[in-house]
Enzyme design. Structure first.
Site, PDB file in Angstrom:
ATOM      1  N   LYS A 203       4.519  41.757 -70.129  1.00 36.04           N
ATOM      2  CA  LYS A 203       5.120  43.270 -69.966  1.00 36.04           C
ATOM      3  C   LYS A 203       6.167  43.141 -71.128  1.00 36.04           C
ATOM      4  CE  LYS A 203       6.851  46.313 -66.742  1.00 36.04           C
ATOM      5  NZ  LYS A 203       6.296  47.691 -67.125  1.00 36.04           N
TER       6      LYS A 203
HETATM    7  C1  LIG Z   1       1.125  49.472 -69.329  1.00 30.85           C
HETATM    8  C2  LIG Z   1       1.161  49.373 -67.481  1.00 30.85           C
HETATM    9  N1  LIG Z   1       0.142  49.143 -66.838  1.00 30.85           N
HETATM   10  C3  LIG Z   1       0.494  49.104 -65.715  1.00 30.85           C
HETATM   11  C4  LIG Z   1       1.557  49.081 -64.984  1.00 30.85           C
HETATM   12  C5  LIG Z   1       1.713  48.894 -63.462  1.00 30.85           C
HETATM   13  O1  LIG Z   1       2.403  47.532 -63.225  1.00 30.85           O
HETATM   14  P1  LIG Z   1       3.207  47.520 -61.913  1.00 30.85           P
HETATM   15  O2  LIG Z   1       2.297  48.011 -60.730  1.00 30.85           O
HETATM   16  O3  LIG Z   1       3.117  45.960 -61.621  1.00 30.85           O
HETATM   17  O4  LIG Z   1       4.120  48.304 -62.083  1.00 30.85           O
HETATM   18  C6  LIG Z   1       2.569  49.398 -65.810  1.00 30.85           C
HETATM   19  C7  LIG Z   1       4.172  49.383 -65.020  1.00 30.85           C
HETATM   20  O5  LIG Z   1       4.755  48.690 -64.993  1.00 30.85           O
HETATM   21  C8  LIG Z   1       2.433  49.520 -67.095  1.00 30.85           C
HETATM   22  O6  LIG Z   1       3.457  49.854 -68.095  1.00 30.85           O
END
Ligand SMILES: Cc1ncc(COP(=O)(O)O)c(C=O)c1O
Length: 315
Positions: free
Chosen positions: A159
């Site tokens: 991320k």
């Molecule tokens: C690109 C992306 N995909 C998926 C998610 C969902 O991830 P999470 O459920 O861990 O927040 C996020 C959020 O952080 C995101 O930015």
């Protein structure tokens, strides 16, 4: 929603006033997006305030940092404690938590390794990401003309701030086109994810979601929904999905820490199912919100309570 501009920000071990939480414009991260971050939530439950799967978020943060060769001075346990301290210092009973590790100030050039790895934790009150009505009525989405990054380009499992240049293009295109969100395909034209959410398609009561090889962030809400869906007796299939599955789903919804579980009522102006939140989405939302709000037993140890000092609460 604009920031209130008050409260404390944790910066490399110190709690500083929001107004003074600054970094130098020559910091590496400003020029080269050399940061990895997280988004987690703390919910107000009958047992007090509780982080939802904070351990999984901190683990993913350190996984992201490892991919980008970023060594932070604090280990995961100490950093988790710093999150607790920050939430307590801000006296927020429910909040969104944004820890970020980034390359700081030393010299500029593409090589990040000469610059220090700095850490910051921000918290603020954040309601429904796609608007208060979205959770119930659903949103209109489009398939983006921008694809997610190809394998071996930008690592989707990290991320990293750099990935969000792509997300911003997807989001801007969607908003300017009159939609609330964009859905990106992967470089092979298969379904990937939203600009900041994973996606599920329900057909004949079976849940389908793209695999991690489809350039998706391995979402913690995605994992939560897969677990809760199985508990409710739904079959879940993690598999490559062609774009057209979006249009023939009985129900389609986004999931993410910010978006929680948000139904999608149309995609590219094609009505999804009955054009409103469907029964499977409703059942999953119920199971999810019951869990995060602490009204059902914490079967998977996903909640970590945190005492919010009453002095801070009245600040
Ligand atoms: C690109 C992306 N995909 C998926 C998610 C969902 O991830 P999470 O459920 O861990 O927040 C996020 C959020 O952080 C995101 O930015």
């Amino acid at each position: 929603m604009a920031f209130s501009g008050t409260g404390k920000v944790w910066m490399n071990g110190k709690l500083v006033d929001w107004a003074n939480a600054n970094i130098h414009v020559a910091s590496h991260v400003v020029h080269y997006a050399s940061a990895v971050f997280e988004g987690a939530r703390c919910y107000k439950t009958p047992l007090g305030s509780a982080f939802f799967r904070l351990d999984a978020h901190i683990r993913r943060l350190y996984d992201s940092a490892r991919i980008y060769r970023m060594d932070y001075a604090l280990g995961q346990d100490a950093f988790t404690q710093a999150v607790v301290d920050t939430v307590q210092a801000n006296g927020l009973e429910a909040c969104y938590i944004r820890p970020i590790l980034y390359r700081g100030y030393h010299e500029l050039g593409v090589n990040p390794m000469t610059c220090p790895v700095d850490g910051t934790i921000l918290v603020w009150e954040w309601g429904a990401y796609l608007g208060p009505e979205a959770l119930e009525r659903g949103v209109d989405a489009c398939v983006s003309s921008w694809a997610r990054a190809a394998p071996n380009t930008f690592p989707a499992m990290a991320k990293s701030a750099a990935n969000y240049a792509n997300s911003a293009l997807i989001k801007m295109e969607a908003l300017l086109g009159g939609y609330s969100e964009g859905i990106a395909l992967d470089p092979n034209g298969r379904i990937s994810e939203g600009s900041g959410q994973n996606i599920f398609i329900v057909r004949d009561e079976i849940l389908h979601t793209p695999p991690v090889s489809a350039s998706v962030l391995p979402g913690i809400t995605r994992d939560t929904v897969m677990t809760l869906a199985q508990d409710l007796g739904y079959q879940v299939r993690e598999q490559e999905l062609p774009r057209e599955m979006l249009y023939i789903g009985d129900e389609v919804f986004f999931v993410g820490t910010a978006a929680e579980i948000t139904p999608i009522k149309s995609i590219d102006k094609v009505q999804i199912g009955a054009g409103r939140r469907g029964p499977v989405t409703t059942a999953l939302q119920q199971a999810f919100f019951d869990y995060v709000n602490g009204v059902v037993p914490d079967k998977y140890n996903w909640l970590q309570t945190v005492e919010i000092p009453s002095v801070a609460k009245t600040r």
